[in-house]
Design an enzyme around this catalytic site. Structure first.
Site, mmCIF file in Angstrom:
data_model
loop_
_atom_site.group_PDB
_atom_site.id
_atom_site.type_symbol
_atom_site.label_atom_id
_atom_site.label_comp_id
_atom_site.label_asym_id
_atom_site.label_seq_id
_atom_site.Cartn_x
_atom_site.Cartn_y
_atom_site.Cartn_z
ATOM 1 N N ALA A 93 0.637 -1.174 0.103
ATOM 2 C CA ALA A 93 0.020 0.062 0.017
ATOM 3 C C ALA A 93 0.811 1.397 0.100
ATOM 4 C CB ALA A 93 -1.056 0.051 1.239
ATOM 5 N N ALA A 94 1.983 1.500 0.447
ATOM 6 C CA ALA A 94 2.663 2.696 0.648
ATOM 7 C C ALA A 94 3.020 3.339 -0.700
ATOM 8 C CB ALA A 94 4.061 2.606 1.646
ATOM 9 N N GLY B 51 0.132 5.242 0.052
ATOM 10 C CA GLY B 51 -1.058 5.216 0.475
ATOM 11 C C GLY B 51 -2.012 5.876 -0.690
ATOM 12 N N LYS C 247 -3.027 5.069 -3.519
ATOM 13 C CA LYS C 247 -4.629 4.113 -3.719
ATOM 14 C C LYS C 247 -5.468 3.599 -2.696
ATOM 15 C CE LYS C 247 -1.811 2.437 -7.724
ATOM 16 N NZ LYS C 247 -0.435 3.030 -7.369
ATOM 17 N N ASP D 129 2.284 -2.770 4.553
ATOM 18 C CA ASP D 129 3.338 -2.263 3.952
ATOM 19 C C ASP D 129 4.480 -3.226 4.898
ATOM 20 O OD1 ASP D 129 4.805 -0.615 1.906
ATOM 21 O OD2 ASP D 129 5.971 -0.578 3.390
ATOM 22 N N CYS E 249 3.580 -0.696 -12.299
ATOM 23 C CA CYS E 249 4.004 0.705 -12.941
ATOM 24 C C CYS E 249 5.169 0.303 -13.963
ATOM 25 C CB CYS E 249 4.153 1.880 -12.137
ATOM 26 S SG CYS E 249 5.267 1.525 -10.848
#
Length: 448
Positions: A261-262, A264, A266, A286, A386
């Site tokens: 998640a980090a 954060g 999203k 995370d 990404c």
């Protein structure tokens, strides 16, 4: 004449030296700007030089090489200083050559000794007399593109193999252009139309995102200077990065796991759609505690703390914390090579090798394997990266589905119906498609 610690060209040399030693370009640049307190014009010049030299490093070094007879004896900062001079000369049309040369020679004098000043002066004058070598004259296509676009040959070869020469050249043509400044509207606070009106009144040129329904592209001041940002009504996020959470179509009563998640961005996007009173919650993980704090801070700034539970946990070890079938949806925004971000983080292209993508793909599959049983029957796992390389994207999807017969591929659908005519269920966004970052999104539905 500005003093050395206030001279944007000298500060650029210092920042580039630190980036060469491992500092992240964006963090180092922000630190330099915070410390220097420059006027806007000088801050813009510093930013332009730092990112420009990194973006065009292979091109600039190719042009510099004929003028450096004993490269092993050249102090690293002197080479960087000459790189900044070439960048300004070749890429900044509004800066006169005389000013560039004079400033470069003065920095050499201030930072070094008389011998360095004479050396730098001699190199600049020789460049001016003879001109710089033209990469367009390189006969081998891969080598020519590598030097022209400042991209390692392995990446060009891989992209040509996977996407073809025409698409590869289209990608190369845009990755050295400035990245858009995009923000996402916090829909729990205001509508996109309200945000547009307020940002316009605040002096921004605002354009609706063609990529994401809640995205806006801003021109003018930095987005974090706006009152809307300070209040948590908008957050800075690339348009492509908005798509994984958007494509999940989270509803108010759903339990959602954001497994990687980090910092954060999203997580809070997902949290905007859940309602704690209806049983909805976003659990964000995370592996690093200091990054979990970033998730918590992000949720607090956006006014969504009550909907987010941030935990320090390696996503590969979810069995230690969660029951099977606990989540309605899971987002695995997986650790990846970041090749899709080269416009925003230009040094990535020099730091990565194909073996890095192959190693990361194994980690991605391990995370997907670990979380697979944590999603409920008919629940969805969304996998995103990404990067734009098959090793981390298409190949991971194929491997996961082959190893998990209880899951089927589900078509990724976005609010703006991006690439609606594509044949694949997964969605691939390239830097040349919409001017946003390169991204990949795939979804798996658990059917048993």
């Amino acid at each position: 004449m500005t003093t050395p610690d206030q001279n944007p060209r000298s500060l650029a040399v210092t920042a580039l030296m630190r980036i060469q030693k491992g500092a992240y370009s964006n963090l180092q640049l922000n630190q330099t700007l915070d410390d220097a307190h420059l006027e806007t014009r000088d801050a813009n010049l510093l930013t332009n030089i730092v990112y420009g030299v990194i973006q065009h490093e292979l091109t600039i070094d190719y042009q510099l090489k004929p003028f450096i007879k004993k490269p092993n004896k050249l102090q690293p900062w002197v080479k960087v200083l000459l790189e900044t001079a070439i960048y300004q000369w070749q890429y900044l049309e509004r800066v006169p050559k005389r000013a560039i040369f004079n400033e470069t020679i003065n920095i050499a004098k201030v930072r070094g000794h008389e011998g360095i000043r004479r050396f730098v002066t001699g190199v600049l004058h020789q460049m001016d007399r003879t001109g710089l070598p033209d990469p367009a004259e390189i006969t081998d296509r891969t080598q020519r593109w590598s030097i022209q676009y400042s991209v390692p040959e392995w990446l060009i070869t891989t992209l040509i193999d996977q996407r073809g020469a025409e698409k590869t050249e289209a990608i190369l043509n845009v990755i050295n252009q400035p990245a858009n400044q995009s923000v996402r509207v916090n829909r729990t606070r205001l509508t996109v139309a309200e945000a547009t009106a307020q940002l316009t009144a605040d002096g921004y040129d605002v354009t609706p995102s063609a990529v994401s329904e809640n995205g806006l592209v801003l021109h003018g001041k930095p987005a974090n200077h706006s009152e809307l940002f300070k209040r948590g009504d908008i957050t800075i996020q690339d348009e492509s990065a908005m798509l994984p959470a958007e494509s999940m179509h989270v509803t108010a009563n759903q339990e959602v796991l954001d497994a990687c998640a980090a910092p954060g961005g999203k997580t809070v996007q997902l949290a905007e759609n859940v309602d704690e009173s209806a049983g909805g919650q976003v659990t964000a993980l995370d592996i690093h505690q200091h990054k979990v704090r970033l998730i918590t801070q992000n949720a607090k700034r956006m006014g969504l703390s009550d909907r987010v539970d941030a935990l320090t946990l390696d996503a590969r070890k979810v069995d230690d914390a969660f029951a099977d079938g606990m989540f309605d949806q899971i987002l695995v925004d997986a650790p990846c090579s970041g090749i899709g971000l080269v416009r925003r983080k230009p040094e990535i292209r020099y730091e990565k090798q194909l073996r890095d993508s192959e190693a990361l793909a194994k980690i991605q599959l391990t995370i997907l394997d670990a979380v697979a049983n944590k999603v409920t029957i008919n629940g969805i796992i969304t996998y995103s990266t990404c990067t734009i390389l098959n090793q981390e994207n298409r190949d991971v999807v194929a491997a996961f589905l082959a190893d998990h017969p209880g899951f089927i591929s589900q078509r990724v659908q976005t609010a703006n119906a991006l690439k609606a005519d594509r044949e694949s269920d997964y969605l691939e966004i390239y830097p040349d498609d919409y001017g946003s970052d390169g991204f990949f999104i795939s979804q798996f539905k658990r059917v048993r």
